[in-house]
Structures are given as structure tokens and as C-alpha cells.
Scaffold this motif. Structure first.
Motif, PDB file in Angstrom:
ATOM      1  N   GLY A 119       0.825  -1.196   0.000  1.00 54.13           N
ATOM      2  CA  GLY A 119       0.000   0.000   0.000  1.00 54.13           C
ATOM      3  C   GLY A 119       0.861   1.248   0.000  1.00 54.13           C
ATOM      4  O   GLY A 119       2.084   1.180  -0.190  1.00 54.13           O
ATOM      5  N   SER A 120       0.220   2.388   0.186  1.00 56.31           N
ATOM      6  CA  SER A 120       0.920   3.678   0.109  1.00 56.31           C
ATOM      7  C   SER A 120       0.551   4.541   1.306  1.00 56.31           C
ATOM      8  O   SER A 120      -0.020   5.621   1.157  1.00 56.31           O
ATOM      9  CB  SER A 120       0.571   4.398  -1.200  1.00 56.31           C
ATOM     10  OG  SER A 120       0.889   3.604  -2.319  1.00 56.31           O
ATOM     11  N   GLN A 157     -11.171   4.661  -1.598  1.00 55.05           N
ATOM     12  CA  GLN A 157     -10.854   6.078  -1.692  1.00 55.05           C
ATOM     13  C   GLN A 157     -11.915   6.942  -1.028  1.00 55.05           C
ATOM     14  O   GLN A 157     -11.589   7.882  -0.289  1.00 55.05           O
ATOM     15  CB  GLN A 157     -10.693   6.478  -3.161  1.00 55.05           C
ATOM     16  CG  GLN A 157      -9.426   5.942  -3.807  1.00 55.05           C
ATOM     17  CD  GLN A 157      -9.261   6.419  -5.238  1.00 55.05           C
ATOM     18  OE1 GLN A 157     -10.146   7.061  -5.797  1.00 55.05           O
ATOM     19  NE2 GLN A 157      -8.129   6.094  -5.842  1.00 55.05           N
ATOM     20  N   SER A 158     -13.185   6.621  -1.256  1.00 54.32           N
ATOM     21  CA  SER A 158     -14.257   7.429  -0.658  1.00 54.32           C
ATOM     22  C   SER A 158     -14.249   7.359   0.868  1.00 54.32           C
ATOM     23  O   SER A 158     -14.297   8.406   1.540  1.00 54.32           O
ATOM     24  CB  SER A 158     -15.616   6.996  -1.210  1.00 54.32           C
ATOM     25  OG  SER A 158     -15.694   7.251  -2.597  1.00 54.32           O
ATOM     26  N   GLU A 175      -8.402  -6.570  -3.531  1.00 55.31           N
ATOM     27  CA  GLU A 175      -7.647  -6.700  -2.285  1.00 55.31           C
ATOM     28  C   GLU A 175      -8.400  -7.560  -1.270  1.00 55.31           C
ATOM     29  O   GLU A 175      -7.804  -8.403  -0.592  1.00 55.31           O
ATOM     30  CB  GLU A 175      -7.370  -5.321  -1.695  1.00 55.31           C
ATOM     31  CG  GLU A 175      -6.409  -4.456  -2.485  1.00 55.31           C
ATOM     32  CD  GLU A 175      -7.086  -3.740  -3.646  1.00 55.31           C
ATOM     33  OE1 GLU A 175      -6.374  -3.079  -4.417  1.00 55.31           O
ATOM     34  OE2 GLU A 175      -8.317  -3.859  -3.769  1.00 55.31           O
ATOM     35  N   SER A 217     -17.697  -1.416  -0.199  1.00 59.21           N
ATOM     36  CA  SER A 217     -16.587  -1.524  -1.160  1.00 59.21           C
ATOM     37  C   SER A 217     -15.798  -2.817  -1.003  1.00 59.21           C
ATOM     38  O   SER A 217     -14.676  -2.913  -1.513  1.00 59.21           O
ATOM     39  CB  SER A 217     -15.652  -0.314  -0.997  1.00 59.21           C
ATOM     40  OG  SER A 217     -16.348   0.908  -1.084  1.00 59.21           O
ATOM     41  N   LEU A 267      -6.144   2.664  -0.851  1.00 59.30           N
ATOM     42  CA  LEU A 267      -6.408   1.602  -1.806  1.00 59.30           C
ATOM     43  C   LEU A 267      -7.531   2.037  -2.740  1.00 59.30           C
ATOM     44  O   LEU A 267      -8.464   2.738  -2.324  1.00 59.30           O
ATOM     45  CB  LEU A 267      -6.803   0.321  -1.067  1.00 59.30           C
ATOM     46  CG  LEU A 267      -5.736  -0.273  -0.130  1.00 59.30           C
ATOM     47  CD1 LEU A 267      -6.290  -1.476   0.622  1.00 59.30           C
ATOM     48  CD2 LEU A 267      -4.485  -0.671  -0.906  1.00 59.30           C
ATOM     49  N   PRO A 268      -7.462   1.653  -4.025  1.00 57.92           N
ATOM     50  CA  PRO A 268      -8.445   2.168  -4.999  1.00 57.92           C
ATOM     51  C   PRO A 268      -9.892   1.954  -4.583  1.00 57.92           C
ATOM     52  O   PRO A 268     -10.737   2.824  -4.818  1.00 57.92           O
ATOM     53  CB  PRO A 268      -8.105   1.385  -6.273  1.00 57.92           C
ATOM     54  CG  PRO A 268      -6.659   1.038  -6.126  1.00 57.92           C
ATOM     55  CD  PRO A 268      -6.452   0.789  -4.657  1.00 57.92           C
ATOM     56  N   ALA A 269     -10.201   0.829  -3.970  1.00 55.79           N
ATOM     57  CA  ALA A 269     -11.592   0.540  -3.613  1.00 55.79           C
ATOM     58  C   ALA A 269     -12.072   1.354  -2.425  1.00 55.79           C
ATOM     59  O   ALA A 269     -13.285   1.497  -2.219  1.00 55.79           O
ATOM     60  CB  ALA A 269     -11.757  -0.950  -3.317  1.00 55.79           C
ATOM     61  N   CYS A 321     -13.761  -6.122  -3.893  1.00 52.96           N
ATOM     62  CA  CYS A 321     -12.604  -5.605  -4.624  1.00 52.96           C
ATOM     63  C   CYS A 321     -11.517  -6.669  -4.626  1.00 52.96           C
ATOM     64  O   CYS A 321     -11.583  -7.670  -3.908  1.00 52.96           O
ATOM     65  CB  CYS A 321     -12.098  -4.308  -4.000  1.00 52.96           C
ATOM     66  SG  CYS A 321     -11.542  -4.466  -2.284  1.00 52.96           S
ATOM     67  N   THR A 336      -1.911   7.527   0.050  1.00 53.58           N
ATOM     68  CA  THR A 336      -2.705   7.149  -1.119  1.00 53.58           C
ATOM     69  C   THR A 336      -3.534   5.930  -0.756  1.00 53.58           C
ATOM     70  O   THR A 336      -2.993   4.837  -0.557  1.00 53.58           O
ATOM     71  CB  THR A 336      -1.800   6.821  -2.315  1.00 53.58           C
ATOM     72  OG1 THR A 336      -0.981   7.953  -2.593  1.00 53.58           O
ATOM     73  CG2 THR A 336      -2.638   6.482  -3.542  1.00 53.58           C
TER      74      THR A 336
END
Length: 225
Positions: A85-86, A97-98, A158, A153, A93-95, A156, A91
Motif C-alpha cells: 500500500g501507500s 478512496q471514498s 484486495e 466496497s 487503496l483504490p476501492a 474488490c 494514497t
């Protein structure tokens, strides 16, 4: 007799002010603790994790680990889990973000209310309490919305890699919610209690002040002493 009644009334007013100061100090400490808890909620990769399953062999062992808004940590042979991860660049995880943005907004509101504590020396205490109350109420709303969007979410990549193919929205598959997600839900309750207390303190502030202090700027505030 009239002088005695006046002295008794002043004594009661002094006791009320002291009690309000004590409650105000407790509210300020709890606000600071809530802000620290928000940081833990945001960065900890322990929102969900694998359940304790009895593995009998016959194939590859199911993965074990935990997942948060920014990282997925898999338990390997080494004592330290391997995290992907970041978190350093914040940043998500894409799933997620909200939910991550909502938790960041909630964190910002809470720390803004902590910063408003400095205004007690310069502004009317009732106004400061009400500003903090609205900030904490907004923080609780953002955190509650994040807690609702997070399980929505789960379908996903992950989550499937960690919790199996049975994962879907609001169904964690082989995983279960962990302490960071539970702490986030408790944070919603905490925000509601703190904002309600701030509204009560703000509404009672003018009634607790002496009559000669209501006509001008108030600098002798509840948290000043």
C-alpha cells in the motif's frame, strides 16, 4: 436578609461556574483524545482481518492478514507482516478512496475543533463551544458515512485476495471486522456525545456568567482558569 440572599445567590453562581469549568476541561481533554483516536483509525491497517480457521491441510493454506484504508498486510513466515500500500504518501487503496477521504475530512474537523480551544482566551466562550460543536457534529457525520461506505466496497481485488472469493458488499467472506473499524464506529458515538456536550455548555455559558460580564466582551472564560 436581602444581603444574605444575594450572598447565597453569588455562592451558588460561583459553584455553578466551577462545575462548568470542570466539565469544560473534561470536554477539552476528550476532544484531544478523540483527535488522536481519529489518527489511529485512519492509518491502522486493521479494519478487517482473517478469521481464526482450523486448517486441516490438503491444499495451500488460506492467507492470513489484515486490511485497512491504505494497506493490506499479509502474515508471512517472518515476525513482521508484509504490507502493500501507500501509507507514506497517504494514497488509499483504490476501492476505499471514498471512505479514506471521509475519514480525512472527519480528522480535519476534529483537529480544527482542537485548534479552536485556543480561542477561549480571545472570544466569547459560548460562540467557541458552538463552533466546536458543529465541527464535531460534522466530523461524526463524515465518520459515520465512511463506516457505511467501507463495507459497501468489499467486492474488490484486495479483499478477495485476503478473504476469499465469497466476498461481496457487506459480506467479508473469510474475514471479520477488526478493532480499527469498531473504533471508528465508537468514534461516531464519541463525536455525537462531544458535540451535544459542547452545545449544552455553549447554551449555559451566558447564564453562568455574572450580569456585568454579559454586556461586554468576555475574556474570563470557562477554560481560562
Amino acid at each position: 436578609m436581602q444581603r444574605h440572599s444575594s450572598d447565597v445567590a453569588r455562592l451558588y453562581q460561583t459553584e455553578f461556574i466551577r462545575s462548568a469549568r470542570a466539565v469544560g476541561m473534561l470536554w477539552a481533554v476528550c476532544t484531544l483524545c478523540f483527535a488522536i483516536i481519529e489518527v489511529v483509525i485512519l492509518i491502522q491497517p486493521s479494519w478487517v482481518g482473517t478469521r481464526e480457521l482450523h486448517y486441516r491441510g490438503g491444499g495451500p493454506a488460506p492467507p492470513t492478514g489484515t486490511l485497512g484504508l491504505f494497506e493490506v498486510c499479509m502474515e508471512m513466515d517472518w515476525p513482521v507482516p508484509e504490507c502493500r500500500g501507500s501509507l507514506r504518501t497517504l494514497t488509499p487503496l483504490p476501492a476505499f478512496q471514498s471512505p479514506a477521504v471521509l475519514v480525512c475530512m472527519s480528522l480535519t474537523m476534529v483537529w480544527a475543533s482542537v485548534g479552536c480551544l485556543c480561542l477561549f482566551r480571545f472570544c466569547n466562550a459560548a460562540t467557541v463551544y458552538k463552533i466546536c460543536a458543529w465541527l464535531q457534529l460534522t466530523a461524526g457525520f463524515c465518520l459515520a458515512l465512511a463506516c457505511v461506505l467501507f463495507p459497501d466496497s468489499w467486492a474488490c481485488a484486495e479483499m478477495r485476495a485476503l478473504c476469499g472469493d465469497r466476498v461481496s458488499s457487506f459480506s467479508p467472506g473469510n474475514c471479520s471486522v477488526h478493532w480499527a473499524y469498531i473504533l471508528a464506529m465508537l468514534g461516531v458515538l464519541d463525536a455525537g456525545i462531544l458535540s451535544t456536550l459542547a452545545f449544552v455548555l455553549g447554551n449555559r455559558q451566558d447564564a453562568l456568567l455574572p450580569e456585568d460580564a454579559k454586556d461586554g466582551d468576555v475574556t474570563g472564560l470557562l477554560l481560562a482558569a
